[in-house]
Design a protein around this motif. Structure first.
Motif, mmCIF file in Angstrom:
data_model
loop_
_atom_site.group_PDB
_atom_site.id
_atom_site.type_symbol
_atom_site.label_atom_id
_atom_site.label_comp_id
_atom_site.label_asym_id
_atom_site.label_seq_id
_atom_site.Cartn_x
_atom_site.Cartn_y
_atom_site.Cartn_z
ATOM 1 N N LYS A 1 0.848 -1.189 0.000
ATOM 2 C CA LYS A 1 0.000 0.000 0.000
ATOM 3 C C LYS A 1 0.880 1.235 0.000
ATOM 4 O O LYS A 1 1.964 1.199 0.589
ATOM 5 C CB LYS A 1 -0.813 0.042 1.288
ATOM 6 N N SER A 2 0.409 2.315 -0.585
ATOM 7 C CA SER A 2 1.172 3.566 -0.551
ATOM 8 C C SER A 2 0.995 4.248 0.806
ATOM 9 O O SER A 2 0.089 3.900 1.579
ATOM 10 C CB SER A 2 0.678 4.506 -1.657
ATOM 11 N N SER A 3 1.842 5.244 1.071
ATOM 12 C CA SER A 3 1.707 6.003 2.322
ATOM 13 C C SER A 3 0.332 6.661 2.403
ATOM 14 O O SER A 3 -0.277 6.736 3.471
ATOM 15 C CB SER A 3 2.808 7.064 2.423
ATOM 16 N N ARG A 4 -0.185 7.141 1.266
ATOM 17 C CA ARG A 4 -1.480 7.827 1.268
ATOM 18 C C ARG A 4 -2.634 6.842 1.483
ATOM 19 O O ARG A 4 -3.633 7.188 2.124
ATOM 20 C CB ARG A 4 -1.700 8.604 -0.033
ATOM 21 N N LEU B 1 -2.278 4.137 3.269
ATOM 22 C CA LEU B 1 -2.175 3.837 4.706
ATOM 23 C C LEU B 1 -2.799 4.966 5.520
ATOM 24 O O LEU B 1 -3.513 4.716 6.501
ATOM 25 C CB LEU B 1 -0.708 3.617 5.099
ATOM 26 N N LEU B 2 -2.561 6.214 5.101
ATOM 27 C CA LEU B 2 -3.176 7.371 5.775
ATOM 28 C C LEU B 2 -4.702 7.215 5.802
ATOM 29 O O LEU B 2 -5.344 7.394 6.845
ATOM 30 C CB LEU B 2 -2.785 8.666 5.053
ATOM 31 N N ALA B 3 -5.281 6.823 4.658
ATOM 32 C CA ALA B 3 -6.739 6.662 4.575
ATOM 33 C C ALA B 3 -7.204 5.522 5.474
ATOM 34 O O ALA B 3 -8.228 5.638 6.165
ATOM 35 C CB ALA B 3 -7.152 6.418 3.119
ATOM 36 N N ASP B 4 -6.437 4.414 5.489
ATOM 37 C CA ASP B 4 -6.770 3.281 6.356
ATOM 38 C C ASP B 4 -6.797 3.693 7.819
ATOM 39 O O ASP B 4 -7.722 3.354 8.569
ATOM 40 C CB ASP B 4 -5.701 2.187 6.209
ATOM 41 N N LEU B 5 -5.733 4.412 8.232
ATOM 42 C CA LEU B 5 -5.640 4.841 9.628
ATOM 43 C C LEU B 5 -6.782 5.802 9.956
ATOM 44 O O LEU B 5 -7.378 5.736 11.030
ATOM 45 C CB LEU B 5 -4.278 5.508 9.896
ATOM 46 N N SER B 6 -7.087 6.683 9.009
ATOM 47 C CA SER B 6 -8.152 7.653 9.219
ATOM 48 C C SER B 6 -9.491 6.956 9.459
ATOM 49 O O SER B 6 -10.276 7.387 10.310
ATOM 50 C CB SER B 6 -8.213 8.584 8.001
ATOM 51 N N ARG B 7 -9.735 5.879 8.729
ATOM 52 C CA ARG B 7 -10.970 5.114 8.933
ATOM 53 C C ARG B 7 -11.055 4.544 10.345
ATOM 54 O O ARG B 7 -12.130 4.298 10.869
ATOM 55 C CB ARG B 7 -11.070 3.977 7.908
ATOM 56 N N ARG B 8 -9.889 4.351 10.961
ATOM 57 C CA ARG B 8 -9.864 3.880 12.355
ATOM 58 C C ARG B 8 -9.719 5.041 13.333
ATOM 59 O O ARG B 8 -9.299 4.841 14.479
ATOM 60 C CB ARG B 8 -8.694 2.917 12.554
ATOM 61 N N SER B 9 -9.990 6.253 12.857
ATOM 62 C CA SER B 9 -9.907 7.465 13.689
ATOM 63 C C SER B 9 -8.497 7.733 14.202
ATOM 64 O O SER B 9 -8.321 8.276 15.291
ATOM 65 C CB SER B 9 -10.873 7.396 14.878
#
Ligand SMILES: *Cc1c(COP(=O)(O)O)cnc(C)c1O
Length: 201
Positions: free
Chosen positions: A128-131, A133-141
Motif C-alpha cells: 500500500k502507498s503512504s497515502r 495507509l493514511l486513509a486506512d488509519l483515518s478510517r480507524r480514527s
C-alpha cells in the motif's frame, strides 16, 4: 543544539515540543545581525519620537506574556524529550518486522527529539502507498500526515532554482508522520502499531 550556523531559527508554534502559543526566536553570535533582526522585527523605527521608518519593518515581537509561557515551558523540555524518545522506542519496537515499513532513524552524531515520528512506506513491499495507509488509519480514527511538500514543487516557488534530485520527492511520496503527542498513552501507541500491521494484510 541549533547553533551550527551564524543564524538559527526556532519555532514556538503551538504544535512544537515547547510552545509560546505562536512566534519564535532567532539566535546569532553576530552582533550586527542581532541588531538588524531587532530593528526589522520592531517596525524598523529610525527615531525615538517621530514615526520614521528607514526600511520596511515588521511587528514580530514576542510579547512578555508569551515569553513567560516559554520560560515555563523550558521546565518541561527535558521531560517532553524523554517522553517523545520513549514513544519513538515503542514505535520502533512495534513496527520492527513489518515488511515495507522503515522506522524513523536516529543519526549517530545526534540525539533525536522525535518531535514528530515519521515512517517510510515502501508501496511494493508494504502492499500500500503512504497515502492509502493514511486513509486506512483515518478510517480507524487515527490521524497521520504526509511530510511537507518539497519547496520546488510548491506552486508558490515553481520555477525557482533548486539543488538536488529526487530525494525530497521520494520522501514526500513515502513518508507518513504518526501520532506523536506527549499525551499519548502506551495503549494508544500500541493501537497505532496494530492498525499499521493489519493495514499491511
Ligand atoms: C514548525 C515548522 C515550520 C514552521 O514554523 P512556524 O514557526 O510555524 O512558521 C516549518 N517547517 C518545519 C519542519 C517545522 O517543524
Amino acid at each position: 543544539m541549533g547553533c551550527r550556523a551564524s543564524v538559527s531559527c526556532y519555532s514556538f508554534n503551538g504544535n512544537k515540543l515547547i510552545t509560546t502559543g505562536g512566534g519564535g526566536m532567532i539566535v546569532t553570535d553576530d552582533a550586527n545581525i542581532a541588531q538588524r533582526a531587532r530593528y526589522l522585527t520592531t517596525q524598523a523605527k529610525d527615531d525615538p519620537v517621530e514615526y520614521i521608518h528607514g526600511a520596511v519593518g515588521f511587528n514580530y515581537r514576542l510579547t512578555n506574556v508569551q515569553a513567560a509561557i516559554g520560560v515555563g515551558q523550558m521546565e518541561e523540555l527535558t521531560n517532553y524529550v524523554a517522553i517523545k524518545r520513549e514513544n519513538a522506542r515503542r514505535y520502533r519496537d512495534g513496527l520492527a518486522g513489518i515488511s515495507g515499513i522503515t522506522p524513523m532513524p536516529e543519526a549517530e552524531y545526534a540525539t533525536n527529539s522525535f518531535w514528530l515520528y515519521t515512517i517510510l512506506v515502501d508501496k511494493e513491499r508494504f502492499g500500500k502507498s503512504s497515502r492509502d495507509l493514511l486513509a486506512d488509519l483515518s478510517r480507524r480514527s487515527i490521524q497521520s500526515r504526509p511530510l511537507w511538500q518539497p519547496m520546488h514543487r510548491s506552486p508558490a516557488h515553481l520555477g525557482n532554482t533548486f539543488v538536488g534530485d529526487s530525494v525530497a520527492d521520494s520522501l514526500c511520496r513515502d513518508a507518513l508522520s504518526l501520532p506523536s503527542s506527549v499525551g499519548l498513552s502506551q495503549r494508544e501507541l500500541d493501537l497505532v502499531v496494530d492498525a499499521i500491521r493489519s493495514a499491511a494484510r
